[in-house]
Write a protein that holds these residues in place. Structure first.
Motif, PDB file in Angstrom:
ATOM      1  N   ASP A  18       0.821  -1.210   0.000  1.00  0.00           N
ATOM      2  CA  ASP A  18       0.000   0.000   0.000  1.00  0.00           C
ATOM      3  C   ASP A  18       0.858   1.264   0.000  1.00  0.00           C
ATOM      4  O   ASP A  18       0.381   2.350   0.333  1.00  0.00           O
ATOM      5  N   ALA A  19       2.118   1.115  -0.385  1.00  0.00           N
ATOM      6  CA  ALA A  19       3.026   2.265  -0.448  1.00  0.00           C
ATOM      7  C   ALA A  19       2.508   3.286  -1.471  1.00  0.00           C
ATOM      8  O   ALA A  19       2.010   2.923  -2.532  1.00  0.00           O
ATOM      9  N   THR A  20       2.629   4.529  -1.121  1.00  0.00           N
ATOM     10  CA  THR A  20       2.152   5.611  -1.995  1.00  0.00           C
ATOM     11  C   THR A  20       3.179   5.899  -3.087  1.00  0.00           C
ATOM     12  O   THR A  20       4.361   6.091  -2.798  1.00  0.00           O
ATOM     13  N   PRO A  21       2.740   5.917  -4.346  1.00  0.00           N
ATOM     14  CA  PRO A  21       3.660   6.279  -5.430  1.00  0.00           C
ATOM     15  C   PRO A  21       4.222   7.683  -5.240  1.00  0.00           C
ATOM     16  O   PRO A  21       3.615   8.532  -4.579  1.00  0.00           O
ATOM     17  N   ILE A  22       5.367   7.901  -5.833  1.00  0.00           N
ATOM     18  CA  ILE A  22       6.079   9.173  -5.665  1.00  0.00           C
ATOM     19  C   ILE A  22       5.721  10.127  -6.804  1.00  0.00           C
ATOM     20  O   ILE A  22       5.883   9.784  -7.981  1.00  0.00           O
ATOM     21  N   ARG A  23       5.246  11.302  -6.433  1.00  0.00           N
ATOM     22  CA  ARG A  23       4.891  12.309  -7.439  1.00  0.00           C
ATOM     23  C   ARG A  23       6.147  13.070  -7.829  1.00  0.00           C
ATOM     24  O   ARG A  23       6.896  13.541  -6.979  1.00  0.00           O
ATOM     25  N   GLU A  24       6.363  13.189  -9.122  1.00  0.00           N
ATOM     26  CA  GLU A  24       7.509  13.946  -9.649  1.00  0.00           C
ATOM     27  C   GLU A  24       6.997  14.952 -10.675  1.00  0.00           C
ATOM     28  O   GLU A  24       6.186  14.612 -11.531  1.00  0.00           O
ATOM     29  N   HIS A  25       7.494  16.143 -10.556  1.00  0.00           N
ATOM     30  CA  HIS A  25       7.115  17.180 -11.524  1.00  0.00           C
ATOM     31  C   HIS A  25       8.052  17.086 -12.720  1.00  0.00           C
ATOM     32  O   HIS A  25       9.251  17.342 -12.609  1.00  0.00           O
ATOM     33  N   ASN A  26       7.486  16.707 -13.861  1.00  0.00           N
ATOM     34  CA  ASN A  26       8.262  16.554 -15.085  1.00  0.00           C
ATOM     35  C   ASN A  26       7.344  16.865 -16.271  1.00  0.00           C
ATOM     36  O   ASN A  26       6.849  15.957 -16.935  1.00  0.00           O
ATOM     37  N   PRO A  27       7.113  18.137 -16.532  1.00  0.00           N
ATOM     38  CA  PRO A  27       6.146  18.514 -17.573  1.00  0.00           C
ATOM     39  C   PRO A  27       6.542  18.065 -18.982  1.00  0.00           C
ATOM     40  O   PRO A  27       5.683  17.967 -19.860  1.00  0.00           O
ATOM     41  N   ASP A  28       7.806  17.746 -19.215  1.00  0.00           N
ATOM     42  CA  ASP A  28       8.247  17.318 -20.544  1.00  0.00           C
ATOM     43  C   ASP A  28       8.027  15.830 -20.795  1.00  0.00           C
ATOM     44  O   ASP A  28       8.191  15.360 -21.917  1.00  0.00           O
ATOM     45  N   HIS A  29       7.667  15.090 -19.768  1.00  0.00           N
ATOM     46  CA  HIS A  29       7.459  13.647 -19.922  1.00  0.00           C
ATOM     47  C   HIS A  29       6.152  13.388 -20.681  1.00  0.00           C
ATOM     48  O   HIS A  29       5.156  14.062 -20.444  1.00  0.00           O
ATOM     49  N   PRO A  30       6.150  12.435 -21.606  1.00  0.00           N
ATOM     50  CA  PRO A  30       4.928  12.180 -22.382  1.00  0.00           C
ATOM     51  C   PRO A  30       3.740  11.691 -21.533  1.00  0.00           C
ATOM     52  O   PRO A  30       2.596  11.828 -21.951  1.00  0.00           O
ATOM     53  N   LEU A  31       3.993  11.145 -20.354  1.00  0.00           N
ATOM     54  CA  LEU A  31       2.913  10.668 -19.492  1.00  0.00           C
ATOM     55  C   LEU A  31       2.458  11.711 -18.471  1.00  0.00           C
ATOM     56  O   LEU A  31       1.582  11.434 -17.654  1.00  0.00           O
ATOM     57  N   ALA A  32       3.025  12.901 -18.518  1.00  0.00           N
ATOM     58  CA  ALA A  32       2.699  13.934 -17.527  1.00  0.00           C
ATOM     59  C   ALA A  32       1.223  14.313 -17.611  1.00  0.00           C
ATOM     60  O   ALA A  32       0.634  14.388 -18.688  1.00  0.00           O
ATOM     61  N   ASP A  33       0.634  14.540 -16.431  1.00  0.00           N
ATOM     62  CA  ASP A  33      -0.774  14.937 -16.381  1.00  0.00           C
ATOM     63  C   ASP A  33      -0.890  16.446 -16.632  1.00  0.00           C
ATOM     64  O   ASP A  33       0.089  17.104 -16.994  1.00  0.00           O
ATOM     65  N   ALA A  34      -2.079  16.987 -16.409  1.00  0.00           N
ATOM     66  CA  ALA A  34      -2.323  18.416 -16.673  1.00  0.00           C
ATOM     67  C   ALA A  34      -1.441  19.319 -15.813  1.00  0.00           C
ATOM     68  O   ALA A  34      -1.095  20.429 -16.222  1.00  0.00           O
ATOM     69  N   ASN A  35      -1.043  18.840 -14.619  1.00  0.00           N
ATOM     70  CA  ASN A  35      -0.165  19.617 -13.740  1.00  0.00           C
ATOM     71  C   ASN A  35       1.312  19.421 -14.068  1.00  0.00           C
ATOM     72  O   ASN A  35       2.165  20.040 -13.437  1.00  0.00           O
ATOM     73  N   GLY A  36       1.616  18.536 -15.012  1.00  0.00           N
ATOM     74  CA  GLY A  36       3.009  18.253 -15.359  1.00  0.00           C
ATOM     75  C   GLY A  36       3.645  17.218 -14.449  1.00  0.00           C
ATOM     76  O   GLY A  36       4.870  17.130 -14.370  1.00  0.00           O
ATOM     77  N   ASP A  37       2.818  16.428 -13.752  1.00  0.00           N
ATOM     78  CA  ASP A  37       3.334  15.431 -12.815  1.00  0.00           C
ATOM     79  C   ASP A  37       3.259  14.024 -13.392  1.00  0.00           C
ATOM     80  O   ASP A  37       2.329  13.691 -14.135  1.00  0.00           O
ATOM     81  N   VAL A  38       4.232  13.207 -13.023  1.00  0.00           N
ATOM     82  CA  VAL A  38       4.203  11.768 -13.289  1.00  0.00           C
ATOM     83  C   VAL A  38       4.368  11.064 -11.947  1.00  0.00           C
ATOM     84  O   VAL A  38       4.853  11.651 -10.974  1.00  0.00           O
ATOM     85  N   TRP A  39       3.971   9.803 -11.883  1.00  0.00           N
ATOM     86  CA  TRP A  39       4.013   9.033 -10.641  1.00  0.00           C
ATOM     87  C   TRP A  39       4.971   7.866 -10.823  1.00  0.00           C
ATOM     88  O   TRP A  39       4.822   7.063 -11.736  1.00  0.00           O
ATOM     89  N   SER A  40       5.958   7.792  -9.957  1.00  0.00           N
ATOM     90  CA  SER A  40       6.942   6.711 -10.067  1.00  0.00           C
ATOM     91  C   SER A  40       6.701   5.657  -8.988  1.00  0.00           C
ATOM     92  O   SER A  40       6.102   5.925  -7.951  1.00  0.00           O
ATOM     93  N   ALA A  41       7.176   4.466  -9.276  1.00  0.00           N
ATOM     94  CA  ALA A  41       6.988   3.324  -8.373  1.00  0.00           C
ATOM     95  C   ALA A  41       7.750   3.546  -7.068  1.00  0.00           C
ATOM     96  O   ALA A  41       8.917   3.933  -7.087  1.00  0.00           O
ATOM     97  N   PRO A  42       7.118   3.271  -5.932  1.00  0.00           N
ATOM     98  CA  PRO A  42       7.774   3.457  -4.632  1.00  0.00           C
ATOM     99  C   PRO A  42       8.594   2.229  -4.234  1.00  0.00           C
ATOM    100  O   PRO A  42       8.333   1.577  -3.233  1.00  0.00           O
TER     101      PRO A  42
END
Length: 130
Positions: A68-92
């Motif tokens: 149940d570990a929470t994924p890590i939010r990373e701000h990376n607006p240039d990543h193709p998977l980035a959401d509207a805020n420019g964030d991607v979620w990496s595996a914890p």
């Protein structure tokens, strides 16, 4: 149930544990578009199983569950998977902890193999003594 049955179950359980750690290591650093899609580490859960006929206690795999570990939010607006805020979620996944888990399960597996080899040698020596 023989010693070899008990050892086989122990080896099988350690193999499940090792495979879970290997899967976690393989997915370390992966990113997803949302928190729900992010990879979560696997954990093998063991349970004690008592054989009523012999009274021997063995191990069984109760299940393999997602952490149940929470994924890590990373701000990376240039990543193709980035959401509207420019964030991607990496595996914890903690690579160091997973390596320790893998090494420990490997050692446990080796210990069971050595115990089986010792039992086999003792059986052979007993047969030779007849």
């Amino acid at each position: 149930m023989t010693l070899f049955d008990v050892a086989g179950r122990a080896m099988s359980a350690q193999l499940v544990r090792m495979n879970a750690a290997a899967s976690n290591l393989a997915n370390a650093g992966t990113v997803a578009a949302s928190e729900q899609e992010a990879y979560r580490p696997l954990r093998a859960v063991f349970a004690q199983q008592l054989d009523g006929a012999t009274g021997l206690s063995t191990v069984k795999v109760d299940g393999v569950y997602r952490s149940d570990a929470t994924p890590i939010r990373e701000h990376n607006p240039d990543h193709p998977l980035a959401d509207a805020n420019g964030d991607v979620w990496s595996a914890p996944v903690d690579e160091n902890a997973e390596m320790v888990e893998m090494l420990e399960s490997s050692r446990q597996y080796q210990n069971v193999v050595e115990a089986m080899q010792t039992a086999k040698q003792l059986m052979l020596e007993t047969m030779r003594m007849k």
